[in-house]
Scaffold this active site. Structure first.
Site, PDB file in Angstrom:
ATOM      1  N   ARG A  43       0.824  -1.217   0.000  1.00  0.00           N
ATOM      2  CA  ARG A  43       0.000   0.000   0.000  1.00  0.00           C
ATOM      3  C   ARG A  43       0.857   1.265   0.000  1.00  0.00           C
ATOM      4  NH1 ARG A  43      -2.460   1.332   4.450  1.00  0.00           N
ATOM      5  NH2 ARG A  43      -2.681  -0.821   5.177  1.00  0.00           N
ATOM      6  N   TYR A  94     -16.219  18.563 -14.116  1.00  0.00           N
ATOM      7  CA  TYR A  94     -16.572  17.157 -14.328  1.00  0.00           C
ATOM      8  C   TYR A  94     -17.635  16.708 -13.311  1.00  0.00           C
ATOM      9  CZ  TYR A  94     -16.160  12.102 -14.111  1.00  0.00           C
ATOM     10  OH  TYR A  94     -16.445  10.755 -14.081  1.00  0.00           O
ATOM     11  N   ASP A 160      -7.154  20.312 -12.735  1.00  0.00           N
ATOM     12  CA  ASP A 160      -7.462  19.028 -13.361  1.00  0.00           C
ATOM     13  C   ASP A 160      -7.090  19.165 -14.834  1.00  0.00           C
ATOM     14  OD1 ASP A 160      -8.663  16.874 -14.668  1.00  0.00           O
ATOM     15  OD2 ASP A 160     -10.383  16.824 -13.299  1.00  0.00           O
ATOM     16  N   LYS A 185      -8.263   8.491 -19.098  1.00  0.00           N
ATOM     17  CA  LYS A 185      -8.645   9.117 -20.365  1.00  0.00           C
ATOM     18  C   LYS A 185      -7.441   9.146 -21.321  1.00  0.00           C
ATOM     19  CE  LYS A 185     -12.414   9.678 -18.001  1.00  0.00           C
ATOM     20  NZ  LYS A 185     -12.720  10.888 -17.250  1.00  0.00           N
TER      21      LYS A 185
HETATM   22  C1  PLP Z   1     -13.161  11.169 -15.945  1.00  0.00           C
HETATM   23  C2  PLP Z   1     -12.736  12.414 -15.279  1.00  0.00           C
HETATM   24  C3  PLP Z   1     -12.437  12.434 -13.911  1.00  0.00           C
HETATM   25  C4  PLP Z   1     -12.608  11.219 -13.026  1.00  0.00           C
HETATM   26  O1  PLP Z   1     -11.677  10.227 -13.333  1.00  0.00           O
HETATM   27  P1  PLP Z   1     -11.954   8.644 -13.122  1.00  0.00           P
HETATM   28  O2  PLP Z   1     -10.695   8.036 -13.611  1.00  0.00           O
HETATM   29  O3  PLP Z   1     -13.166   8.292 -13.918  1.00  0.00           O
HETATM   30  O4  PLP Z   1     -12.170   8.444 -11.662  1.00  0.00           O
HETATM   31  C5  PLP Z   1     -11.990  13.620 -13.354  1.00  0.00           C
HETATM   32  N1  PLP Z   1     -11.851  14.734 -14.105  1.00  0.00           N
HETATM   33  C6  PLP Z   1     -12.139  14.750 -15.418  1.00  0.00           C
HETATM   34  C7  PLP Z   1     -11.963  16.015 -16.191  1.00  0.00           C
HETATM   35  C8  PLP Z   1     -12.589  13.597 -16.054  1.00  0.00           C
HETATM   36  O5  PLP Z   1     -12.888  13.627 -17.359  1.00  0.00           O
END
Ligand code: PLP
Length: 361
Positions: A43, A94, A160, A185
């Site tokens: 962990r 998001y 982000d 993504k």
């Molecule tokens: C998909 C997404 C998230 C969340 O990520 P996960 O991997 O699905 O937990 C956060 N911010 C943005 C801009 C996203 O497109």
């Protein structure tokens, strides 16, 4: 040696070169390590995570900390704040993040592309949460200017960078304290895993993020981290093709009789087009399309495509689309008839032919 992004993508996070060493890091499945080292227990660290973290850290300009998902990374970033701290965040952030903000309260939602509105909301805030381009409105924030203003107000800046990727902008270089990604993504890029990551150039923040990960157990799987690094190796090639495809499609879509409005930072009609040209190194692979008609009309366009897949998420090699408001959690500022297109790396004429026929049904 200072390296360009494409070289970092390919070279960073590999084992030391010695005879018979593998070129790629091994997948290390381990809950327990022999005592006396840095990790001790699964962990607290894993060499396969470290390879991925080194690569994305080199790209963003800081130290990476991988998590089991983007949302786990977002929670870790929020853990840097006192419990009741006020956060200023984009109204069209998001939807998963929006849910967390609604739950914790103390959030001031603003139009992040409206710099004056952000400045008005900052006094008394402990954190400015930036997402730009926004999801799915594709608004563009002036990140350099917002970082200066946030720091003057004593607020931590979290960015982000999932949509932009470090190939388009590197928020740490212009003052952000923490960058986070849903590596699910573009970074991993093949729609086959969930992963998140934070990157910061500030040691004390990195230590807190690591401690949060260890304490909450929001760790990634070893195989997922390995796959994400494998995907990352071709990020520049995928992004280059996907952005070129998106540029062509956005331009054609805005002239299509079945389309009311196209949102794409590369179009002169985008409200922050000049800002996008100034601060982003590419215009991205996401297009917002408001179809001519209501939600049902938009749903029919999705149902009518044969090549494009009706699916959520984004950033994979395959082109997908969805009507965002089909999700109850989606921000109410998102129009009902807005389709979000995640443009992949297929042949652009095939992608266009399919969209065109579906918009005419
Ligand atoms: C998909 C997404 C998230 C969340 O990520 P996960 O991997 O699905 O937990 C956060 N911010 C943005 C801009 C996203 O497109």
């Amino acid at each position: 040696m200072s390296l360009e992004a494409a070289t970092k993508l390919v070279r960073v996070g590999r084992p030391a070169e010695e005879p018979d060493a593998p070129l790629n890091p091994p997948i290390v499945p381990a809950s327990t390590y022999v005592a006396g080292g840095r990790s001790e227990y699964g962990r607290f660290g894993n060499p396969t995570w470290s390879a991925f973290e080194a690569a994305i850290g080199a790209l963003e300009g800081g130290q990476g900390c991988a998590f089991g998902s983007g949302m786990a990374a977002a929670h870790a970033a929020l853990s840097l704040l006192p419990r009741d701290a006020v956060v200023v965040a984009p109204a069209d952030v998001y939807s998963g993040t929006l849910g967390v903000f609604h739950q914790r309260g103390h959030t001031r939602l603003v139009d992040i592309s409206d710099t004056d509105a952000v400045l008005r909301a900052l006094p008394g805030a402990a954190c400015l949460w930036i997402e730009s381009p926004t999801n799915p409105g594709l608004g563009i924030a002036d990140i350099p200017e917002l970082c200066v203003a946030a720091h003057r107000a004593g607020a931590l800046v979290v960015a982000d960078n999932t949509f932009a990727t470090p190939l388009a902008q590197r928020p740490l270089e212009v003052g952000a304290d923490v960058v986070l990604h849903s590596a699910t993504k573009f970074l991993a890029g093949h729609a086959d895993l969930l992963l998140g990551v934070t990157i910061t150039a500030r040691d004390e923040l990195h230590e807190k993020l690591l401690a949060h990960r260890s304490g909450h157990g929001s760790v990634p799987g070893t195989f997922d981290a390995w796959l994400a690094l494998r995907g990352l190796r071709t990020l520049h090639l995928r992004i280059e093709r996907a952005c070129a495809n998106a540029g062509t499609l956005a331009y054609r879509l805005q002239q299509h009789p079945g389309v009311h409005r196209v949102r794409y930072p590369g179009l002169a009609s985008h409200p922050q087009h000049e800002r996008a040209k100034r601060i982003l190194d590419n215009h991205g692979a996401i297009i917002g399309v408001e179809v001519d008609g209501d939600a049902d009309a938009a749903d029919r366009v999705v149902a009518g495509t044969r090549l494009w897949t009706s699916a959520t998420s984004l950033g994979g090699v395959e082109s997908t689309l969805e009507r965002r408001r089909r999700w109850a959690a989606e921000s109410s500022v998102t129009p009902d008839n807005l389709l979000r297109l995640s443009v992949g790396v297929e042949d652009v004429e095939d992608l266009w032919a399919d969209l065109d026929q579906s918009l005419r049904l």
